[in-house]
Design a protein around this motif. Structure first.
Motif, PDB file in Angstrom:
ATOM      1  N   GLY A 199       0.787  -1.226   0.000  1.00  7.88           N
ATOM      2  CA  GLY A 199       0.000   0.000   0.000  1.00  7.88           C
ATOM      3  C   GLY A 199       0.821   1.280   0.000  1.00  7.88           C
ATOM      4  N   GLY A 200       2.071   1.200  -0.445  1.00  6.91           N
ATOM      5  CA  GLY A 200       2.846   2.435  -0.628  1.00  6.91           C
ATOM      6  C   GLY A 200       3.347   3.080   0.650  1.00  6.91           C
ATOM      7  N   LEU A 201       3.863   2.289   1.576  1.00  6.09           N
ATOM      8  CA  LEU A 201       4.384   2.848   2.833  1.00  6.09           C
ATOM      9  C   LEU A 201       5.853   3.252   2.679  1.00  6.09           C
ATOM     10  CD1 LEU A 201       2.914   0.142   5.241  1.00  6.09           C
ATOM     11  CD2 LEU A 201       2.014   2.451   4.829  1.00  6.09           C
ATOM     12  N   HIS A 202       6.252   4.214   3.514  1.00  2.93           N
ATOM     13  CA  HIS A 202       7.657   4.640   3.518  1.00  2.93           C
ATOM     14  C   HIS A 202       8.154   4.780   4.943  1.00  2.93           C
ATOM     15  CE1 HIS A 202       6.331   5.795  -0.495  1.00  2.93           C
ATOM     16  NE2 HIS A 202       7.571   5.508  -0.837  1.00  2.93           N
ATOM     17  N   GLY A 203       9.435   4.502   5.111  1.00  7.85           N
ATOM     18  CA  GLY A 203      10.067   4.733   6.403  1.00  7.85           C
ATOM     19  C   GLY A 203      10.409   6.208   6.559  1.00  7.85           C
ATOM     20  N   ARG A 204      10.863   6.571   7.743  1.00 10.63           N
ATOM     21  CA  ARG A 204      11.196   7.988   7.987  1.00 10.63           C
ATOM     22  C   ARG A 204      12.235   8.514   7.012  1.00 10.63           C
ATOM     23  NH1 ARG A 204      11.187   7.088  14.134  1.00 10.63           N
ATOM     24  NH2 ARG A 204       9.235   8.054  14.795  1.00 10.63           N
ATOM     25  N   ASP A 205      13.145   7.645   6.593  1.00 10.44           N
ATOM     26  CA  ASP A 205      14.186   8.124   5.666  1.00 10.44           C
ATOM     27  C   ASP A 205      13.752   8.036   4.206  1.00 10.44           C
ATOM     28  OD1 ASP A 205      14.328   5.429   5.061  1.00 10.44           O
ATOM     29  OD2 ASP A 205      16.446   5.201   5.554  1.00 10.44           O
ATOM     30  N   GLY A 206      12.489   7.706   3.962  1.00 15.72           N
ATOM     31  CA  GLY A 206      11.956   7.727   2.602  1.00 15.72           C
ATOM     32  C   GLY A 206      12.036   6.407   1.872  1.00 15.72           C
ATOM     33  N   ARG A 207      12.712   5.405   2.440  1.00 10.94           N
ATOM     34  CA  ARG A 207      12.757   4.116   1.740  1.00 10.94           C
ATOM     35  C   ARG A 207      11.368   3.468   1.739  1.00 10.94           C
ATOM     36  NH1 ARG A 207      17.742   0.981   4.406  1.00 10.94           N
ATOM     37  NH2 ARG A 207      17.638   2.717   5.882  1.00 10.94           N
ATOM     38  N   PRO A 208      10.971   2.855   0.629  1.00 14.76           N
ATOM     39  CA  PRO A 208       9.706   2.108   0.624  1.00 14.76           C
ATOM     40  C   PRO A 208       9.829   0.914   1.572  1.00 14.76           C
ATOM     41  CG  PRO A 208      10.594   2.373  -1.615  1.00 14.76           C
ATOM     42  CD  PRO A 208      11.667   2.790  -0.669  1.00 14.76           C
ATOM     43  N   ILE A 209       8.766   0.639   2.320  1.00 12.95           N
ATOM     44  CA  ILE A 209       8.817  -0.459   3.292  1.00 12.95           C
ATOM     45  C   ILE A 209       7.587  -1.356   3.161  1.00 12.95           C
ATOM     46  CG2 ILE A 209      10.232   0.740   5.032  1.00 12.95           C
ATOM     47  CD1 ILE A 209       7.617   1.431   6.513  1.00 12.95           C
ATOM     48  N   SER A 210       7.687  -2.549   3.748  1.00 15.66           N
ATOM     49  CA  SER A 210       6.523  -3.426   3.831  1.00 15.66           C
ATOM     50  C   SER A 210       5.665  -2.956   5.013  1.00 15.66           C
ATOM     51  CB  SER A 210       6.970  -4.877   4.028  1.00 15.66           C
ATOM     52  OG  SER A 210       7.502  -5.048   5.331  1.00 15.66           O
TER      53      SER A 210
END
Ligand code: GLC
Length: 478
Positions: free
Chosen positions: A104-115
């Protein structure tokens, strides 16, 4: 013999260099270790935490610190540490399914795409190992990590404890770290588990030299992706209160015990780092999660998984989740004795390591991933968990001896297996032959951890550290 062990250690250290990814950021260099460049070409949560511990044992704790920092830099603002932090490199994305869009298009604080899901939490344990190997607990890097790891533990208590009784749950098979474990397969049979048909054709794993009969099935993938879809449909994987709405709520002892162990170790670090509030709340989390596990121990000391949604104790499955409860601090002697016996001459005592699933389980399969084979990182974690639990004050001499004997036997089996074949992803439950992928970071890292804990291989480990330094891009970075 000595030379062979040295070759094995150097090989393991070179695997860590081979799987290493170094990126330049605004503030310097970031480094992490892919589990494997082909099969798992991104950053995985517990793989990286275990690699950080391996770097401690290799005598390069600063590299372990970089690993943990990279893992937590991709932490979601809710506190979730995703099981995967993806890269944007097309060549990596082409190697692996499912990619970031499934979540569903999530990102971590540093901008990397995440699960959208997490994995067994090991970061607090890894951070403590770094501090014990010389990283200054009062350094900004450690303090910052302590804050982030605490956020993650509190996320578990807020978002994954639907009954509010300390029985934390996972909502997806991949979150157990034991993808197709019998407990997961059991819940995946439920007719409320969503299925996305046809994803078998999208799998990429079989293109990387691993055989279909050593991997989870297409039906397993269909349910795993079905569940990923369901989390997105229900408001998104980071939406508050998701746990109570999901069809799968599995309370897995391995996950809970590592959370308790990670929180206890974070309490230790926070205390020496001068972060008393984190120390207190971490100790409280450890106690609460351990208390919930202890409350469901059977009279012979076994702790099993629970299907929380249906209130079903999954005591018919004998798996490695039970001995891993040793990581929860302060469990009764009876639990510890049971765990030691299980891996020594009990149902999980395999000739080449701890069986992930007992032979008499309906789902036992000697070469299929988590349905039987022994995994090197699990052998090391089980040994460490038992060892630390046995060293807790107040343990009876008998239980200490039982644990000591079990670990001695397991370590002898592990050493023999390492000399024979190094450390593959996993070993066939009956024959011990290597299965899965070679050059897996957490397997190679565990080999280093095993050698350091044994205390007989200092020279081999020194050479391994040199070999890593010579081959490592991170080490060469300015
Ligand atoms: C598989 C394993 C999991 C591991 C991941 C990357 O999904 O089951 O434990 O973290 O691969 O190595």
């Amino acid at each position: 013999m000595v030379n062979l062990m040295e070759r094995r250690m150097v090989g393991a250290a070179l695997d860590l260099a081979r799987n290493e990814v170094v990126a330049r950021t605004a503030t310097g260099f970031r480094a992490h270790t892919k589990p494997n460049v082909d099969l798992y070409p991104f950053l995985w949560d517990w793989d990286s935490a275990i690699v950080a511990m391996a770097f401690s044992d290799l005598g390069i704790p600063e590299r372990g610190l970089a690993e943990l920092r990279s893992l937590h830099a991709a932490q979601h603002e809710s506190g979730l540490v995703a099981h995967i932090a993806f890269s944007r490199a097309e060549s990596d994305l082409a190697r692996y399914f499912p990619g970031p869009d499934v979540w569903g298009g999530l990102h971590g604080r540093d901008g990397r795409p995440i699960s959208g899901i997490t994995q067994p939490p090991v970061s607090g344990i890894a951070l403590r190992s770094l501090v014990e190997h010389g990283i200054d607990p009062e350094s900004p890097g450690v303090r910052d990590l302590a804050i982030r790891i605490d956020e993650h533990h509190r996320w578990w208590m807020r978002e994954r404890d639907p009954a509010g009784d300390g029985n934390v749950v996972v909502l997806h098979g991949w979150s157990t770290g034991r993808d197709n474990a019998p407990e997961v397969l059991d819940l995946y049979r439920g007719n409320d588990i969503p299925v996305r048909r046809g994803v078998g054709a999208l799998r990429r794993d079989l293109a990387h030299g691993v055989s279909a009969d050593s991997r989870p099935t297409d039906e397993y993938y269909e349910r795993s992706i079905g569940l990923a879809d369901r989390g997105v449909e229900l408001g998104g994987w980071t939406s508050p209160g998701l746990a109570a709405r999901m069809p799968m709520q599995l309370s897995d002892p391995l996950v809970a015990a590592l959370l308790a162990g990670s929180a206890a170790d974070l309490a230790f670090v926070a205390r020496v780092a001068g972060l008393p509030r984190i120390a207190d709340s971490s100790a409280h989390i450890a106690q609460r999660v351990t208390g919930a596990l202890a409350a469901r121990a059977t009279s012979d000391g076994a702790i099993h998984a629970v299907d929380v949604r249906r209130g079903r104790l999954l005591d018919q499955h004998k798996t490695i989740t039970t001995p891993m409860t040793a990581w929860a601090p302060g469990l009764p002697d009876s639990v510890l004795a049971h765990n030691a016996q299980l891996i020594h001459d009990g149902d999980l005592g395999g000739a080449h390591g701890v069986l992930t699933t007992a032979r008499d389980s309906a789902w036992f399969d000697p070469q299929r991933y988590w349905q039987g084979p022994s995994w090197p990182h699990m052998d090391e974690l089980v040994a460490r968990g038992l060892q630390r639990s046995a060293s807790e004050p107040g343990r009876s001499p008998e239980v200490r001896r039982t644990v000591h004997d079990a670990i001695t036997e397991l370590d002898a089996r592990t050493s023999a297996a390492i000399l024979r074949d190094g450390s593959p992803e996993y070993r066939h439950a009956d024959t011990g032959v290597t299965v899965g992928k070679q050059h897996m970071s957490f397997s190679s890292g565990s080999q280093i951890m095993h050698a350091r804990r044994g205390g007989h291989h200092d020279e081999a480990l020194r050479r391994a550290a040199d070999a890593y330094r010579e081959a490592s891009v991170w080490h060469a970075a300015p």
